[in-house]
Design an enzyme around this catalytic site. Structure first.
Site, PDB file in Angstrom:
ATOM      1  N   ALA A 183     -27.703   6.040 -39.542  1.00  0.00           N
ATOM      2  CA  ALA A 183     -29.089   5.361 -39.231  1.00  0.00           C
ATOM      3  C   ALA A 183     -28.991   3.784 -39.709  1.00  0.00           C
ATOM      4  O   ALA A 183     -29.475   3.085 -38.932  1.00  0.00           O
ATOM      5  CB  ALA A 183     -30.152   5.739 -40.347  1.00  0.00           C
TER       6      ALA A 183
ATOM      7  N   CYS B 137      -1.597  -1.069   7.311  1.00  0.00           N
ATOM      8  CA  CYS B 137      -0.787   0.008   7.315  1.00  0.00           C
ATOM      9  C   CYS B 137      -0.615   0.752   8.628  1.00  0.00           C
ATOM     10  O   CYS B 137       0.515   1.316   8.972  1.00  0.00           O
ATOM     11  CB  CYS B 137      -1.113   0.972   6.131  1.00  0.00           C
ATOM     12  SG  CYS B 137      -0.955   0.107   4.644  1.00  0.00           S
TER      13      CYS B 137
ATOM     14  N   GLU C 237       1.446   3.708   2.056  1.00  0.00           N
ATOM     15  CA  GLU C 237       2.264   3.949   3.319  1.00  0.00           C
ATOM     16  C   GLU C 237       3.254   3.273   3.406  1.00  0.00           C
ATOM     17  O   GLU C 237       4.612   3.784   3.467  1.00  0.00           O
ATOM     18  CB  GLU C 237       1.395   3.759   4.603  1.00  0.00           C
ATOM     19  CG  GLU C 237       0.293   4.573   4.677  1.00  0.00           C
ATOM     20  CD  GLU C 237      -0.873   4.096   4.008  1.00  0.00           C
ATOM     21  OE1 GLU C 237      -2.241   4.372   4.442  1.00  0.00           O
ATOM     22  OE2 GLU C 237      -0.909   3.189   3.061  1.00  0.00           O
TER      23      GLU C 237
ATOM     24  N   HIS D  80       0.912  -1.220  -0.028  1.00  0.00           N
ATOM     25  CA  HIS D  80       0.104  -0.011  -0.149  1.00  0.00           C
ATOM     26  C   HIS D  80       1.035   1.160  -0.081  1.00  0.00           C
ATOM     27  O   HIS D  80       2.244   1.358   0.182  1.00  0.00           O
ATOM     28  CB  HIS D  80      -0.883  -0.276   1.306  1.00  0.00           C
ATOM     29  CG  HIS D  80      -1.776  -1.092   1.097  1.00  0.00           C
ATOM     30  ND1 HIS D  80      -2.964  -1.131   2.051  1.00  0.00           N
ATOM     31  CD2 HIS D  80      -2.041  -2.102   0.309  1.00  0.00           C
ATOM     32  CE1 HIS D  80      -3.794  -2.252   1.821  1.00  0.00           C
ATOM     33  NE2 HIS D  80      -3.237  -2.795   0.678  1.00  0.00           N
TER      34      HIS D  80
ATOM     35  N   SER E 114     -20.558   4.051 -36.892  1.00  0.00           N
ATOM     36  CA  SER E 114     -20.206   5.241 -36.059  1.00  0.00           C
ATOM     37  C   SER E 114     -18.779   5.363 -35.800  1.00  0.00           C
ATOM     38  O   SER E 114     -18.307   6.500 -35.261  1.00  0.00           O
ATOM     39  CB  SER E 114     -20.689   4.531 -34.599  1.00  0.00           C
ATOM     40  OG  SER E 114     -19.996   3.449 -34.140  1.00  0.00           O
TER      41      SER E 114
ATOM     42  N   ALA F 220     -24.557   7.747 -34.153  1.00  0.00           N
ATOM     43  CA  ALA F 220     -24.255   6.873 -35.232  1.00  0.00           C
ATOM     44  C   ALA F 220     -25.192   7.173 -36.472  1.00  0.00           C
ATOM     45  O   ALA F 220     -26.360   7.743 -36.167  1.00  0.00           O
ATOM     46  CB  ALA F 220     -24.526   5.289 -35.088  1.00  0.00           C
TER      47      ALA F 220
ATOM     48  N   CYS G 166      -5.248   1.839   6.743  1.00  0.00           N
ATOM     49  CA  CYS G 166      -5.872   0.526   6.905  1.00  0.00           C
ATOM     50  C   CYS G 166      -5.566  -0.031   8.307  1.00  0.00           C
ATOM     51  O   CYS G 166      -4.469  -0.059   8.510  1.00  0.00           O
ATOM     52  CB  CYS G 166      -5.857  -0.544   5.491  1.00  0.00           C
ATOM     53  SG  CYS G 166      -4.255  -1.179   5.395  1.00  0.00           S
TER      54      CYS G 166
ATOM     55  N   LEU H 122     -13.074  -3.441 -26.779  1.00  0.00           N
ATOM     56  CA  LEU H 122     -13.411  -2.905 -25.507  1.00  0.00           C
ATOM     57  C   LEU H 122     -12.450  -3.223 -24.503  1.00  0.00           C
ATOM     58  O   LEU H 122     -12.686  -3.089 -23.416  1.00  0.00           O
ATOM     59  CB  LEU H 122     -14.849  -3.291 -25.081  1.00  0.00           C
ATOM     60  CG  LEU H 122     -15.936  -2.589 -25.679  1.00  0.00           C
ATOM     61  CD1 LEU H 122     -17.464  -2.993 -24.972  1.00  0.00           C
ATOM     62  CD2 LEU H 122     -15.752  -1.266 -26.086  1.00  0.00           C
TER      63      LEU H 122
END
Length: 370
Positions: free
Chosen positions: A174, A94, A59, A57, A178, A172, A85, A214
């Site tokens: 029709a 931590c 720290e 972490h 797009s 987009a 934490c 994606l």
């Protein structure tokens, strides 16, 4: 990508917030935390940010940095963007590490929303005789960790819906074409927001029409977000690019089909059945399930039908809209919402940020409370 620091944020906390931003795309599902240690004589002792899940972490990284520099941290002031934490997860607490190091003061920007930690980390430090202050930078730290806060407080991820539109609101043509409404700079910026997310979601219609990947490609990232498909009837082609590595794929369906499910599972996808009474995927239940899977921020890039369903259900927390300076004419819109009888019935949003990205504009908007 980070919130603009306000004028009252101290210099050490400002640096800690900048360090926390380096944990984007790295630390999920853990929060993005930065830490700066200032020695008793006022000099920089150490700095660090949260590493990958299971790693050190912020720290601990800062304490290691101070040790590497040969700086004594006894009596030092620690500036950290989130409460240290106090519980054993994949790593030791931590708060205990700071106590063992003998620091004199800890300045915290934001109380940890995790009920296992909230207030307990500060209490452990105070019990050891360490002064604790709640300092500046809380709003900035919360903004950087908005998904983690959402998951801790609401049990579901922060849902950010992204769209690229023309001046007349078309996403987009029709016929569904797009690529590309916006310019290269906006597309790269969109990948930076994908990097920020724990998961990227789309609908089966987008998968079949656009065959998107994606994933995060246009900016460097240490990890790939989970890819999620809303597909009520399991119509996702097993050959779709979104199903291929890198990263994991999760398909939410409403109607089971053994052969189609097996074909997707053979490609490494996980299929989850979450039907609602109308035979569609229960979107609210889906978000709850994603919260259980430790998804902090959910980035949506979908078509007008799924966008409308998410908006109508009140599940969208933020809109990320890129506006291109061009007029398209007839085409598809951001969301195929049901007709309204009065303008007063329109969904309202507040603009929280506007920025020029290349030739386009980027707008961040949040729903106006009703």
């Amino acid at each position: 990508m980070t919130a603009t620091s306000s004028a009252d944020v101290t210099a050490p906390m400002r640096e800690a917030l900048a360090l926390a931003a380096h944990a984007v795309g790295l630390s999920d599902p853990n929060p993005r935390v930065g830490c700066v240690i200032v020695a008793a004589d006022g000099t920089l002792a150490g700095r660090g940010h949260t590493q990958e899940a299971g790693g050190a972490h912020a720290e601990v990284m800062a304490l290691r940095d101070a040790a590497a520099r040969g700086v004594d941290v006894r009596g030092a002031t620690v500036h950290v963007t989130l409460e240290p934490c106090s519980h054993h997860g994949r790593t030791p607490p931590c708060a205990d590490a700071l106590v063992a190091a003998g620091v004199g003061r800890v300045v915290i920007a934001l109380r940890d929303p995790n009920p296992l930690v909230s207030g307990r980390g500060a209490a452990r430090l105070e019990a050891a005789g360490i002064a604790v202050e709640w300092g500046s930078g809380g709003d900035e730290s919360r903004a950087l960790n908005i998904g983690f806060v959402s998951r801790m407080e609401r049990g579901r991820p922060w849902l950010r819906l992204k769209a690229a539109v023309s001046l007349d609101g078309r996403t987009a043509l029709a016929d569904g074409t797009s690529q590309w409404i916006t310019g290269e700079a906006a597309r790269a910026d969109g990948h930076a927001w994908r990097k920020r997310a724990s998961a990227v979601l789309t609908g089966v219609g987008t998968v079949r029409e656009d065959d998107p990947r994606l994933d995060v490609r246009l900016v460097a990232s240490a990890r790939q977000p989970l890819r999620v498909i809303v597909d009520s009837r399991l119509e996702t082609p097993p050959t779709a690019r979104i199903v291929a590595p890198p990263g994991s794929v999760l398909v939410y369906a409403a109607v089971d089909d053994a052969s189609r499910r097996q074909a997707l599972e053979d490609r490494g996808a996980e299929v989850v059945l979450l039907p609602n009474p109308t035979g569609k995927v229960d979107l609210a239940a889906m978000l709850a399930d994603l919260g259980q899977r430790a998804v902090n921020e959910l980035h949506v890039e979908a078509g007008e039908k799924l966008n409308a369903s998410l908006l109508a259900a009140g599940l969208v927390d933020e809109l990320l809209v890129y506006v291109a300076p061009r007029l398209i004419g007839p085409g598809r819109g951001l969301a195929a919402l049901a007709p309204i009888a009065r303008l007063d019935d329109a969904l309202g949003f507040s603009i929280t940020a506007i920025e020029r990205v290349g030739a386009d504009l980027r707008l961040l908007l949040r729903p106006t409370p009703t």
